[in-house]
Design an enzyme around this catalytic site. Sequence first.
Site, short mmCIF file in Angstrom:
data_model
loop_
_atom_site.label_atom_id
_atom_site.label_comp_id
_atom_site.label_asym_id
_atom_site.label_seq_id
_atom_site.Cartn_x
_atom_site.Cartn_y
_atom_site.Cartn_z
N PRO A 67 -18.15 8.65 -19.38
CA PRO A 67 -18.32 8.32 -17.98
C PRO A 67 -19.39 7.65 -17.46
O PRO A 67 -20.83 7.86 -17.94
CB PRO A 67 -17.90 9.52 -17.24
CG PRO A 67 -18.47 10.70 -18.43
CD PRO A 67 -18.67 9.74 -19.55
N GLY B 296 -14.96 -1.58 -15.12
CA GLY B 296 -16.24 -1.86 -14.66
C GLY B 296 -16.45 -2.94 -14.15
O GLY B 296 -15.25 -3.83 -13.98
N SER B 297 -17.84 -3.59 -13.99
CA SER B 297 -18.03 -5.00 -13.55
C SER B 297 -17.62 -6.04 -14.74
O SER B 297 -17.68 -5.68 -15.79
CB SER B 297 -19.39 -4.94 -13.03
OG SER B 297 -20.47 -5.08 -14.20
N GLU C 247 -10.49 -3.78 -17.27
CA GLU C 247 -10.20 -3.78 -16.09
C GLU C 247 -11.58 -4.24 -15.12
O GLU C 247 -12.31 -3.08 -15.05
CB GLU C 247 -9.82 -2.18 -15.50
CG GLU C 247 -8.52 -1.87 -16.31
CD GLU C 247 -7.12 -2.64 -15.80
OE1 GLU C 247 -7.46 -3.30 -14.64
OE2 GLU C 247 -6.05 -2.48 -16.30
N CYS D 79 -12.00 -1.64 -6.83
CA CYS D 79 -11.72 -2.99 -7.32
C CYS D 79 -10.84 -3.75 -6.70
O CYS D 79 -10.71 -4.96 -6.58
CB CYS D 79 -11.40 -2.90 -8.91
SG CYS D 79 -10.36 -1.60 -9.11
N ASN E 36 -16.75 4.92 -9.45
CA ASN E 36 -15.78 5.00 -8.26
C ASN E 36 -14.63 5.70 -8.24
O ASN E 36 -14.04 6.02 -7.10
CB ASN E 36 -15.53 3.61 -7.55
CG ASN E 36 -14.80 2.46 -8.76
OD1 ASN E 36 -14.59 2.90 -9.76
ND2 ASN E 36 -14.53 1.35 -8.27
P1 NAP Z 1 -20.70 -1.30 -14.16
O1 NAP Z 1 -22.15 -1.49 -14.02
O2 NAP Z 1 -20.16 -2.41 -14.84
O3 NAP Z 1 -20.49 -0.03 -14.76
C1 NAP Z 1 -19.40 0.56 -15.18
C2 NAP Z 1 -19.60 1.36 -16.44
O4 NAP Z 1 -20.18 0.80 -17.28
C3 NAP Z 1 -20.69 2.44 -16.13
O5 NAP Z 1 -20.23 3.61 -16.93
C4 NAP Z 1 -21.85 2.16 -16.60
O6 NAP Z 1 -22.89 3.28 -16.85
C5 NAP Z 1 -21.72 1.43 -17.75
N1 NAP Z 1 -22.58 0.34 -18.09
C6 NAP Z 1 -23.37 -0.20 -17.49
N2 NAP Z 1 -23.87 -1.22 -18.32
C7 NAP Z 1 -23.58 -0.82 -19.59
C8 NAP Z 1 -23.99 -1.36 -20.92
N3 NAP Z 1 -25.06 -2.17 -21.06
N4 NAP Z 1 -23.48 -0.76 -22.10
C9 NAP Z 1 -22.47 0.22 -21.81
N5 NAP Z 1 -21.98 0.71 -20.71
C10 NAP Z 1 -22.76 0.20 -19.59
O7 NAP Z 1 -19.77 -1.30 -12.90
P2 NAP Z 1 -19.91 -0.61 -11.35
O8 NAP Z 1 -20.84 -1.28 -10.69
O9 NAP Z 1 -20.75 0.87 -11.90
O10 NAP Z 1 -18.55 -0.21 -10.91
C11 NAP Z 1 -17.97 -1.15 -10.32
C12 NAP Z 1 -17.04 -2.28 -10.79
O11 NAP Z 1 -16.05 -1.91 -11.47
C13 NAP Z 1 -16.65 -3.46 -9.58
O12 NAP Z 1 -16.85 -4.50 -10.23
C14 NAP Z 1 -15.26 -2.84 -9.85
O13 NAP Z 1 -14.50 -4.06 -9.35
C15 NAP Z 1 -14.92 -2.53 -11.26
N6 NAP Z 1 -13.87 -1.69 -11.26
C16 NAP Z 1 -12.74 -2.10 -11.64
C17 NAP Z 1 -11.34 -1.46 -11.59
C18 NAP Z 1 -10.31 -2.07 -12.24
O14 NAP Z 1 -9.42 -1.47 -12.72
N7 NAP Z 1 -9.94 -3.37 -12.34
C19 NAP Z 1 -11.40 0.06 -11.22
C20 NAP Z 1 -12.82 0.35 -10.61
C21 NAP Z 1 -13.76 -0.52 -10.86
P3 NAP Z 1 -23.95 3.77 -15.73
O15 NAP Z 1 -23.09 3.50 -14.33
O16 NAP Z 1 -24.22 5.02 -16.09
O17 NAP Z 1 -24.88 2.66 -15.53
#
Ligand code: NAP
Length: 484
Positions: free
Chosen positions: A180, A233-234, A255, A289, A156
Amino acid sequence: MHNIKDTTLMNTCSYINGNWHKSDSSFKVLNPATGELIVQVSDAGADEATLAVQAAKSAFKSWSAKPAHERANLLRNWFNLMMTHQEDLARILTLEQGKSLAEAKGEIAYGASFIEWFAEESKRVYGDTIPSLSANQKVIVIKQAIGVVAAITPWNFPNAMIARKAAAALAAGCTFVVRPAAQTPLSALAMAELAQRAGIPAGVFNVVVGEKASEIGQVLTTHPDIAKFTFTGSTAVGKMLIKQCASTVKKVSMELGGNAPFIVFNDADIDEAVKGAINSKYRNAGQTCVCTNRIFVQKDVLTVFTEKFTAAVAKLTVGNGLNDHTDIGPLITSDAVDGVAKLVDESISQGAVLAMGGKRHQAGSHFYQPTILTQVTHDMTIAHSEIFGPVSTIIAFEDEADVIAMANDTEYGLAAYFYSRDIGRVWRVAQALEYGMVGINEGLISNAAAPFGGVKQSGNGREGSKYGLDDYLEIKYLCMGGIE
Ligand code: NAP
């Protein structure tokens, strides 16, 4: 190509030890606005991740030993190059991520501002001398770079989520490996190209791009040469990665997700509240987020706020982020659109009223209409889900105690916002909200000088600000004895 002036910023291979590393297979990077192929990118896996860690380990000794002002100068070069190429970097970002070009330019400036900030902060990593309990001892505290840092970042904010981490890590004297998100590798690779041009030595900043998230993640969370792991991430994925990091007791910062309340009290400046709600809800099509997730409005101002807010949302233009005047771009995937549509439909079946939108947008399969749901209640599914789309939920409330209880009734604790002009209430509510960041009469709160981060299941650690270096430093206590 794609109106990018400096096409050498469009790289397609991982950047490891100062070289572009081609892998045997490749994956597609698609434009979420059109579904078109932007480019094929070399698909790295565990082997490349291991190589990157080895490169970072080799580079650590000389990078961490450099005088801080030398590291600062190199970071400053990187910042300058990012700003010089802001337009191209923004175009690459919009192509792969979808947000409007204006927002993408803002993200590049925001990401670069962390590099500038930490270039300056790197010169201020002070230690302490502590009065000793014994006459022949001196007690001294120094701070040292923690070592190799590994990071995983989301789609994002493809530039800023990397910049916020890498800037602090490199400033502290750490070396860095980032993986990334597979949807948005191009912004990361463009950053690597500029890091190289800035003179940042080989092995200090490495980017591993690949579709196999868990395979690369396994290396980055378990490799014994990595001292610190940082993730954005999530919450669900973050929890899993924390467990993986436990095997080698890495320092971890997270985060994670949010469920931001946005509270409008009777005494608020309603026009300002509407402006803040638009900024904090619809930026990046609602995919941040810190996006407002629940708008709580006190009963006396419910009608006026809803009318003004609806009128403001109606002015937002949906379309391809590269088009002039676009406010809201696509969601990242069609699955994301399905998820948002399901949440909206479920809310309506639970009693919410559709005031605007509520459908997929004709601009394409990744687009959803800006939507407002009224008469939402705290017990509905949507009030406890991270919406991650252009959907506002309006929940009416009676009094301060009620709204604070509802606002805090979530496992998340990232950002919260409220609008009030009563100074007593401002302090009470600011203290009572269980969140890492609180916007008071303000909908846009993040900048390099401020500590960004959450409490509860929104994570730990802080990015940006004078506190941001701490995550990348170890405290070492020196006890000097035998002093006469
Ligand atoms: P996500 O599914 O957790 O993905 C985040 C990152 O983790 C991506 O690079 C993803 O790769 C990777 N990933 C997923 N599964 C993994 C695994 N089993 N092992 C290692 N890496 C893995 O999150 P998202 O839905 O894409 O992103 C949105 C989330 O991020 C939301 O919950 C948002 O609130 C949070 N966020 C938080 C902040 C903060 O600063 N607190 C800032 C921005 C976003 P792929 O995408 O290639 O699968």
